[in-house]
Motif scaffolding. Structure first.
Motif, PDB file in Angstrom:
ATOM      1  N   ASP A  71       0.799  -1.228   0.000  1.00 48.22           N
ATOM      2  CA  ASP A  71       0.000   0.000   0.000  1.00 48.22           C
ATOM      3  C   ASP A  71       0.830   1.277   0.000  1.00 48.22           C
ATOM      4  O   ASP A  71       0.391   2.307  -0.499  1.00 48.22           O
ATOM      5  N   VAL A  72       2.010   1.234   0.612  1.00 49.43           N
ATOM      6  CA  VAL A  72       2.816   2.462   0.631  1.00 49.43           C
ATOM      7  C   VAL A  72       3.310   2.773  -0.778  1.00 49.43           C
ATOM      8  O   VAL A  72       3.345   1.888  -1.646  1.00 49.43           O
ATOM      9  N   ASP A  73       3.697   4.026  -0.991  1.00 51.98           N
ATOM     10  CA  ASP A  73       4.178   4.393  -2.330  1.00 51.98           C
ATOM     11  C   ASP A  73       5.548   3.774  -2.599  1.00 51.98           C
ATOM     12  O   ASP A  73       5.843   3.404  -3.732  1.00 51.98           O
ATOM     13  N   CYS A  74       6.368   3.718  -1.573  1.00 48.77           N
ATOM     14  CA  CYS A  74       7.699   3.117  -1.677  1.00 48.77           C
ATOM     15  C   CYS A  74       8.163   2.741  -0.285  1.00 48.77           C
ATOM     16  O   CYS A  74       7.617   3.237   0.703  1.00 48.77           O
ATOM     17  N   TRP A  75       9.156   1.944  -0.204  1.00 46.84           N
ATOM     18  CA  TRP A  75       9.733   1.656   1.119  1.00 46.84           C
ATOM     19  C   TRP A  75      11.235   1.451   0.999  1.00 46.84           C
ATOM     20  O   TRP A  75      11.760   1.266  -0.101  1.00 46.84           O
ATOM     21  N   PHE A  76      11.898   1.535   2.145  1.00 48.99           N
ATOM     22  CA  PHE A  76      13.338   1.279   2.123  1.00 48.99           C
ATOM     23  C   PHE A  76      13.749   0.561   3.387  1.00 48.99           C
ATOM     24  O   PHE A  76      13.072   0.610   4.403  1.00 48.99           O
ATOM     25  N   LYS A  77      14.864  -0.131   3.283  1.00 54.20           N
ATOM     26  CA  LYS A  77      15.323  -0.896   4.434  1.00 54.20           C
ATOM     27  C   LYS A  77      16.838  -0.781   4.587  1.00 54.20           C
ATOM     28  O   LYS A  77      17.563  -0.633   3.590  1.00 54.20           O
ATOM     29  N   GLY A  78      17.277  -0.884   5.822  1.00 55.09           N
ATOM     30  CA  GLY A  78      18.705  -1.042   6.075  1.00 55.09           C
ATOM     31  C   GLY A  78      19.055  -2.503   5.831  1.00 55.09           C
ATOM     32  O   GLY A  78      18.164  -3.344   5.656  1.00 55.09           O
ATOM     33  N   PRO A  79      20.350  -2.823   5.825  1.00 56.96           N
ATOM     34  CA  PRO A  79      20.736  -4.220   5.600  1.00 56.96           C
ATOM     35  C   PRO A  79      20.252  -5.135   6.732  1.00 56.96           C
ATOM     36  O   PRO A  79      20.129  -4.691   7.873  1.00 56.96           O
ATOM     37  N   VAL A  80      20.002  -6.376   6.396  1.00 59.16           N
ATOM     38  CA  VAL A  80      19.582  -7.358   7.408  1.00 59.16           C
ATOM     39  C   VAL A  80      20.545  -8.533   7.441  1.00 59.16           C
ATOM     40  O   VAL A  80      21.166  -8.866   6.437  1.00 59.16           O
ATOM     41  N   GLY A  81      20.611  -9.178   8.607  1.00 56.47           N
ATOM     42  CA  GLY A  81      21.397 -10.395   8.755  1.00 56.47           C
ATOM     43  C   GLY A  81      22.676 -10.148   9.525  1.00 56.47           C
ATOM     44  O   GLY A  81      23.309  -9.098   9.388  1.00 56.47           O
ATOM     45  N   LEU A  82      22.995 -11.113  10.388  1.00 57.50           N
ATOM     46  CA  LEU A  82      24.253 -11.091  11.123  1.00 57.50           C
ATOM     47  C   LEU A  82      24.753 -12.534  11.140  1.00 57.50           C
ATOM     48  O   LEU A  82      23.944 -13.457  11.299  1.00 57.50           O
ATOM     49  N   PRO A  83      26.052 -12.720  10.959  1.00 59.72           N
ATOM     50  CA  PRO A  83      26.553 -14.098  10.842  1.00 59.72           C
ATOM     51  C   PRO A  83      26.116 -14.996  12.001  1.00 59.72           C
ATOM     52  O   PRO A  83      25.781 -16.159  11.807  1.00 59.72           O
ATOM     53  N   GLU A  84      26.072 -14.464  13.228  1.00 61.25           N
ATOM     54  CA  GLU A  84      25.760 -15.324  14.376  1.00 61.25           C
ATOM     55  C   GLU A  84      24.296 -15.783  14.410  1.00 61.25           C
ATOM     56  O   GLU A  84      23.946 -16.672  15.170  1.00 61.25           O
ATOM     57  N   TYR A  85      23.456 -15.148  13.604  1.00 60.84           N
ATOM     58  CA  TYR A  85      22.038 -15.536  13.605  1.00 60.84           C
ATOM     59  C   TYR A  85      21.657 -16.381  12.387  1.00 60.84           C
ATOM     60  O   TYR A  85      20.490 -16.708  12.203  1.00 60.84           O
ATOM     61  N   LEU A  86      22.655 -16.723  11.586  1.00 63.35           N
ATOM     62  CA  LEU A  86      22.366 -17.511  10.387  1.00 63.35           C
ATOM     63  C   LEU A  86      21.708 -18.836  10.787  1.00 63.35           C
ATOM     64  O   LEU A  86      22.195 -19.531  11.679  1.00 63.35           O
ATOM     65  N   ASN A  87      20.611 -19.159  10.147  1.00 62.85           N
ATOM     66  CA  ASN A  87      19.841 -20.390  10.418  1.00 62.85           C
ATOM     67  C   ASN A  87      19.200 -20.427  11.806  1.00 62.85           C
ATOM     68  O   ASN A  87      18.790 -21.478  12.266  1.00 62.85           O
ATOM     69  N   LYS A  88      19.159 -19.297  12.506  1.00 58.53           N
ATOM     70  CA  LYS A  88      18.526 -19.302  13.840  1.00 58.53           C
ATOM     71  C   LYS A  88      17.230 -18.513  13.841  1.00 58.53           C
ATOM     72  O   LYS A  88      16.618 -18.315  14.878  1.00 58.53           O
ATOM     73  N   LEU A  89      16.835 -17.986  12.687  1.00 54.61           N
ATOM     74  CA  LEU A  89      15.657 -17.113  12.663  1.00 54.61           C
ATOM     75  C   LEU A  89      14.372 -17.899  12.905  1.00 54.61           C
ATOM     76  O   LEU A  89      14.152 -18.928  12.280  1.00 54.61           O
ATOM     77  N   PRO A  90      13.531 -17.398  13.800  1.00 56.33           N
ATOM     78  CA  PRO A  90      12.259 -18.086  14.047  1.00 56.33           C
ATOM     79  C   PRO A  90      11.249 -17.885  12.925  1.00 56.33           C
ATOM     80  O   PRO A  90      10.262 -18.592  12.857  1.00 56.33           O
ATOM     81  N   GLY A  91      11.475 -16.934  12.052  1.00 56.73           N
ATOM     82  CA  GLY A  91      10.529 -16.698  10.950  1.00 56.73           C
ATOM     83  C   GLY A  91      11.197 -15.880   9.881  1.00 56.73           C
ATOM     84  O   GLY A  91      12.349 -15.486  10.028  1.00 56.73           O
ATOM     85  N   PRO A  92      10.477 -15.608   8.783  1.00 52.68           N
ATOM     86  CA  PRO A  92      11.081 -14.805   7.717  1.00 52.68           C
ATOM     87  C   PRO A  92      11.172 -13.341   8.128  1.00 52.68           C
ATOM     88  O   PRO A  92      10.465 -12.892   9.021  1.00 52.68           O
ATOM     89  N   TYR A  93      12.046 -12.598   7.473  1.00 55.57           N
ATOM     90  CA  TYR A  93      12.200 -11.176   7.789  1.00 55.57           C
ATOM     91  C   TYR A  93      10.927 -10.390   7.505  1.00 55.57           C
ATOM     92  O   TYR A  93      10.562  -9.481   8.222  1.00 55.57           O
ATOM     93  N   LEU A  94      10.298 -10.720   6.398  1.00 53.51           N
ATOM     94  CA  LEU A  94       9.148  -9.932   5.955  1.00 53.51           C
ATOM     95  C   LEU A  94       7.978 -10.861   5.608  1.00 53.51           C
ATOM     96  O   LEU A  94       8.206 -12.026   5.287  1.00 53.51           O
TER      97      LEU A  94
END
Ligand code: NAD
Length: 375
Positions: A71-94
Motif C-alpha cells: 500500500d505504501v508508495d515506496c519503502w526502504f530498508k537497512g541491511p539485514v542479517g548477522l553471521p551469528e544468527y544464520l539459520n537461527k531465525l524463528p521466521g522470515p524477515y518480511l
C-alpha cells in the motif's frame, strides 16, 4: 499530480541502526526544500537480532503487514542479517518474499567515482568511472528452486536450479537500453571513455543454457536500440575488464547472482561499500536498500558511511517521480546527488572508510545542510 507520498522505513541489523536515521533526516530535508509531503511510516525494527531476541516465532513485527508493503508508495530498508544468527531465525524477515512477490525485477546499482574520493584502482580520477551494474532480480540462482538430500541426518547433496526465462531476460535488457538512453542514476550519460551510450551484456554463454538465452535475447533487441551501442562480455572476463578499463562501461546488464557479486566489487572500485546505493525496481513497485550488508565489524561505533542509504532513498524518489509523473521528486533526487558530490569534493567531513574521522550523524547533518544551502 499526487498529493502526499507514504514511505515505509525498516531498520534491519548492525549498521542499519546508524544509517537508517540518516536516510530519514534526508527525506525530511528534501520534503521541506522541494515542497513535498512525505508520510514516513516507522522506522520499524525487523532484523535478525530483533527476531531472535524477541522470540517472534511467527516472524515479523505485527505492524509490518503484507498489505502495508504493497500500500505504501515506496519503502526502504537497512541491511539485514548477522553471521551469528544464520539459520537461527524463528521466521522470515518480511511477510513477503519482496523481490519476487513485488516483481521488482531490476536491481539498479550505480558505480561512480566522485570528486574527493579515491578508488582502489590506481590513478583513476573523478568522472572516469560511471557505470551501472543492472542486476536481474527475480531469476537465476536465487529463485530457491532446488533441494537437498540427507541420509542418516547428514546432508549429502544439494541442488539449486538456475532459471532464466525469455520474459525475465527481455524486460531487464530493455531496461538496460532505456537506462543507457536516459543516463538516469549516472553522473553523465554514456561511457566516460568516449561518451558512447553503451549496453554491455555480461554472462557466461557457451556454458550455461540460461546465459545463452540472456545473450540471444540481447541480440534480438539490439536492432531496436540503434542509438545505443551493444557490447558483449563473458562475466568472468568482465570482472577483469571492469578493473582494467572501467571507463569503457556505461550500463552493464547481467543475471542475478553475477550482479550481486559484481556490484560488491564495484563498491571497492568506487571507493567504498559505504558509497554503494541501490534500488529494486519493477513496473509497479520499488524499494531501496544499500548494496552492502550489516557490516558487523564496524556496527555500534557510529562510523558507518550513510551515503549508500542516502543515495538509495534518493534513487527511490526518482523512480517514484517517473512513475507518478512528479518532477518535484526527480528534483529532490538531483538535489541529494549534487549535495553528496559537493560534500565529498570538499572532503571536510568524511567517515573513516573515506580516510576521515567523522561520525555517521555528522556526515548526514552535513548533507542535509548542503541540500538546504543550495536552495
Ligand atoms: P558487508 O557488506 O556488511 O561488509 C563488507 C565490508 O564493507 C566490511 O568491512 C564493512 O565494514 C564495509 N562496509 C559495509 N557498509 C559500509 C558502510 N556503510 N560504511 C563503511 N563501511 C561499510 O558484508 P558482510 O560482512 O559479508 O555481511 C554482513 C552481514 O550482512 C551478513 O550477515 C550478510 O548476510 C548480510 N548482508 C545483508 C544484505 C542485505 O540486507 N541486503 C546484503 C549483503 C549482506
Amino acid at each position: 499530480m499526487p498529493r502526499s507520498y507514504s514511505i515505509l522505513a525498516l531498520i534491519g541489523d548492525g549498521i542499519a541502526h546508524e544509517i537508517v536515521p540518516e536516510a530519514i533526516k534526508i527525506l525530511e530535508t528534501v520534503e521541506q526544500v522541494y515542497g513535498l509531503e512525505l508520510d514516513i511510516i516507522g522506522p520499524y525494527s525487523f532484523g535478525a537480532k530483533h527476531y531472535v531476541e524477541h522470540d517472534m516465532k511467527e516472524g515479523w513485527d505485527p505492524a509490518i503487514t503484507r498489505d502495508l508493503l504493497f500500500d505504501v508508495d515506496c519503502w526502504f530498508k537497512g541491511p539485514v542479517g548477522l553471521p551469528e544468527y544464520l539459520n537461527k531465525l524463528p521466521g522470515p524477515y518480511l511477510p513477503i518474499n519482496q523481490r519476487l512477490d513485488m516483481d521488482v525485477y531490476a536491481n539498479i546499482r550505480p558505480c561512480r567515482l566522485r570528486s574527493g574520493v579515491k578508488s582502489v584502482l590506481a590513478n583513476r580520477k573523478e568522472g572516469e568511472i560511471d557505470y551501472i551494474v543492472l542486476r536481474e532480480n527475480t531469476e537465476h540462482m536465487y529463485v530457491r528452486v532446488g533441494g537437498s538430500l540427507a541420509r542418516g541426518g547428514v546432508t549429502e547433496l544439494a541442488v539449486d536450479n538456475y532459471i532464466q526465462t525469455r520474459k525475465g531476460c527481455e524486460r531487464i535488457i530493455k531496461m538496460g537500453y532505456e537506462l543507457a538512453r536516459t543516463g538516469d542514476y549516472k553522473g553523465k550519460p554514456g561511457a566516460p571513455k568516449d561518451g558512447v551510450k553503451r549496453l554491455t551484456c555480461a554472462a557466461k554463454w557457451g556454458i550455461c543454457k540460461g546465459d545463452n538465452l540472456f545473450k540471444s535475447v540481447t541480440e534480438e533487441l539490439e536492432t531496436q536500440y540503434s542509438d545505443v551501442e551493444t557490447d558483449y562480455a563473458w562475466i568472468d572476463t568482465w570482472s577483469y575488464w571492469a578493473i582494467m578499463r572501467p571507463d569503457y562501461y556505461d550500463v552493464v546488464v547481467m543475471p542475478n547472482q553475477y550482479g550481486d557479486i559484481m556490484s560488491d566489487m564495484s563498491g571497492a572500485i568506487q571507493g567504498s561499500m559505504g558509497l554503494a546505493g541501490s534500488i529494486n525496481a519493477g513496473d509497479d513497485y520499488c524499494y531501496a536498500e544499500p548494496t552492502h550488508g550489516s557490516a558487523p565489524d564496524i556496527a555500534g561505533q557510529k562510523i558507518a558511511n550513510p551515503t549508500s542509504i542516502i543515495l538509495s532513498v534518493g534513487m527511490m524518489l526518482n523512480w517514484l517521480g517517473i512513475n507518478r509523473n512528479d518532477d518535484r521528486l526527480m528534483k529532490a533526487w538531483d538535489g541529494i546527488d549534487a549535495a553528496l558530490d559537493r560534500v565529498l569534493e570538499k572532503g571536510e567531513i568524511r567517515t573513516p572508510d573515506l580516510g576521515g574521522s567523522n561520525k555517521t550523524g555528522e556526515f548526514g547533518d552535513t548533507i542535509a545542510k548542503e541540500i538546504l544551502i543550495k536552495e
